[in-house]
Design a protein around this motif. Structure first.
Motif, mmCIF file in Angstrom:
data_model
loop_
_atom_site.group_PDB
_atom_site.id
_atom_site.type_symbol
_atom_site.label_atom_id
_atom_site.label_comp_id
_atom_site.label_asym_id
_atom_site.label_seq_id
_atom_site.Cartn_x
_atom_site.Cartn_y
_atom_site.Cartn_z
ATOM 1 N N GLU A 100 88.833 53.531 32.581
ATOM 2 C CA GLU A 100 89.283 53.190 34.088
ATOM 3 C C GLU A 100 88.721 54.270 34.873
ATOM 4 O O GLU A 100 88.557 53.989 35.962
ATOM 5 C CB GLU A 100 90.841 53.109 34.358
ATOM 6 N N GLN A 121 96.867 50.364 41.975
ATOM 7 C CA GLN A 121 97.113 49.126 41.267
ATOM 8 C C GLN A 121 96.073 47.892 41.400
ATOM 9 O O GLN A 121 95.525 47.243 40.340
ATOM 10 C CB GLN A 121 98.462 48.346 41.614
ATOM 11 N N GLN A 122 95.714 47.947 42.592
ATOM 12 C CA GLN A 122 94.797 46.369 42.992
ATOM 13 C C GLN A 122 93.331 47.030 42.186
ATOM 14 O O GLN A 122 92.785 46.015 41.555
ATOM 15 C CB GLN A 122 94.456 46.781 44.340
ATOM 16 N N GLU A 123 92.810 48.161 42.122
ATOM 17 C CA GLU A 123 91.686 48.711 41.449
ATOM 18 C C GLU A 123 91.685 48.395 39.886
ATOM 19 O O GLU A 123 90.909 48.019 39.376
ATOM 20 C CB GLU A 123 91.391 49.808 41.798
ATOM 21 N N ARG A 124 93.130 48.776 39.705
ATOM 22 C CA ARG A 124 93.108 48.717 38.084
ATOM 23 C C ARG A 124 92.999 47.181 37.476
ATOM 24 O O ARG A 124 92.714 46.898 36.752
ATOM 25 C CB ARG A 124 94.551 49.317 37.625
ATOM 26 N N GLU A 125 93.821 46.356 38.395
ATOM 27 C CA GLU A 125 93.686 44.931 37.887
ATOM 28 C C GLU A 125 92.583 44.584 38.010
ATOM 29 O O GLU A 125 92.097 43.534 37.182
ATOM 30 C CB GLU A 125 94.481 44.317 39.097
ATOM 31 N N PHE A 126 91.598 44.945 39.064
ATOM 32 C CA PHE A 126 90.110 44.523 39.105
ATOM 33 C C PHE A 126 89.519 44.799 37.924
ATOM 34 O O PHE A 126 88.645 44.195 37.364
ATOM 35 C CB PHE A 126 89.610 45.053 40.598
ATOM 36 N N ALA A 128 90.899 45.511 34.922
ATOM 37 C CA ALA A 128 91.562 44.611 33.777
ATOM 38 C C ALA A 128 90.610 43.343 33.723
ATOM 39 O O ALA A 128 90.261 42.816 32.581
ATOM 40 C CB ALA A 128 92.823 44.763 33.797
ATOM 41 N N GLU A 129 90.596 42.736 34.901
ATOM 42 C CA GLU A 129 89.708 41.425 34.831
ATOM 43 C C GLU A 129 88.305 41.484 34.404
ATOM 44 O O GLU A 129 87.962 40.594 33.717
ATOM 45 C CB GLU A 129 89.905 40.903 36.432
ATOM 46 N N LYS A 132 88.161 42.242 30.725
ATOM 47 C CA LYS A 132 88.489 40.824 29.822
ATOM 48 C C LYS A 132 87.166 39.913 29.563
ATOM 49 O O LYS A 132 87.069 39.340 28.647
ATOM 50 C CB LYS A 132 89.722 40.118 30.798
ATOM 51 N N GLU A 139 90.693 45.836 28.010
ATOM 52 C CA GLU A 139 91.576 45.881 29.202
ATOM 53 C C GLU A 139 92.948 46.225 28.744
ATOM 54 O O GLU A 139 93.777 46.661 29.400
ATOM 55 C CB GLU A 139 91.480 44.244 29.722
#
Ligand SMILES: Nc1ncnc2c1ncn2[C@@H]1O[C@H](COP(=O)(O)OP(=O)(O)OP(=O)(O)O)[C@@H](O)[C@H]1O
Ligand SMILES: [Mg+2]
Length: 264
Positions: A100, A121-126, A128-129, A132, A139
């Motif tokens: 990350e 968190q928002q960046e982390r989700e981005f 992970a997406e 994937k 992810e």
């Protein structure tokens, strides 16, 4: 999108070892062009990518990227616009940094980190997406060090980093050559997906003539610092490896018979 005008690049100028790596090179890429680059060893393929990225300054000529003259721009200033993936899987990622953190670095390309990369968190989700999409399960390993990944996984991560912020130009220098055939095919497939999805203007060097024909909409062949063949669209699709071999034979008067290109 990219225009190289009469570019010349020589090494060891004025010595007995002078090598004219690029001789009045001209190349114009349209936005979205996915161009494969082939040519024998030492024909100037990597040098072409290196003068675009600013690794080497040219002696004469001009390089225009998206309307901006970047001929005199230093490498670090060009890095903001360019995505690069090299042959060596160890080069594109920082081994000691987490997956990350590597992605955060790519996401903030051109910025100076104040206190390392804080990831929200928002960046982390981005991230992970995006991970994937690679379908490698990365992810779920975002806090693992990049150094723990296999060569293919690292190369896939490098590709993702190079394209995370849409580059004006993606430069790929034999980026699957060091991988085993199955992994290479997977990374190549990912490359096509990402390039097509984001309509990235791309230059991809390969020694595999079948890939060069199959992938992208345009193909150029280099020989002795020049582009000796440039083909696109339907005409490219109709090519066979035997056509390319014949071009090589003609250009080199038979010298390619021993070139490693013949083996791929
Ligand atoms: N930093 C350098 N110093 C001196 N000579 C160099 C340098 N980089 C490239 N060259 C020379 O310039 C010529 C073109 O090299 P280049 O790396 O562009 O070839 P290439 O087409 O990428 O070949 P390969 O398929 O082997 O990767 C070669 O003769 C090479 O030896
Ligand atoms: Mg090379």
């Amino acid at each position: 999108m990219l225009e190289i005008i009469n570019a010349c690049k020589s090494f060891n100028i004025g010595t007995v070892n002078q090598k004219d790596a690029l001789i009045n090179l001209n190349l114009k890429l349209k936005p979205g062009d996915f161009t494969t680059v082939i040519g024998g060893n030492g024909s100037g393929k990597s040098t072409t990518l290196n003068i675009i990225a600013g690794v080497h300054a040219i002696e004469s000529g001009k390089i225009i990227l998206d309307g901006q003259d970047i001929t005199k721009l230093p490498e670090h200033r060009r890095a903001k616009f360019l995505g690069r993936v090299f042959q060596d899987p160890m080069m594109g990622t920082a081994a000691d940094m987490m997956i990350e953190e590597n992605l955060a670095m790519a996401n903030h390309r051109g910025e100076v980190p104040l206190l390392g990369w804080s990831i929200n968190q928002q960046e982390r989700e981005f991230f992970a997406e995006k991970l994937k999409l690679l379908d490698l399960g990365l992810e779920n390993r975002m806090s693992s060090k990049a150094g723990l990944l296999s060569g293919g996984q690292r190369q896939a991560l490098t590709l993702l980093m190079a394209t995370l912020r849409k580059p004006k130009l993606l430069l790929l220098d034999e980026h699957t050559a060091a991988l085993d055939p199955k992994t290479a095919a997977k990374v190549l497939e990912l490359t096509q997906e990402i390039v097509n999805q984001d309509q990235l203007t791309t230059l991809m060097i390969t020694h595999n003539m079948k890939d060069a024909i199959r992938i992208g909409n345009r193909l150029i062949m280099m020989y002795n610092g020049k582009i000796i063949y440039d083909v696109e669209g339907e005409e490219k699709k109709q090519l066979h490896t035997s056509d390319l071999l014949q071009k090589f034979e003609v250009a080199s008067s038979g010298e390619f018979a021993s070139d490693k290109m013949l083996l791929s």
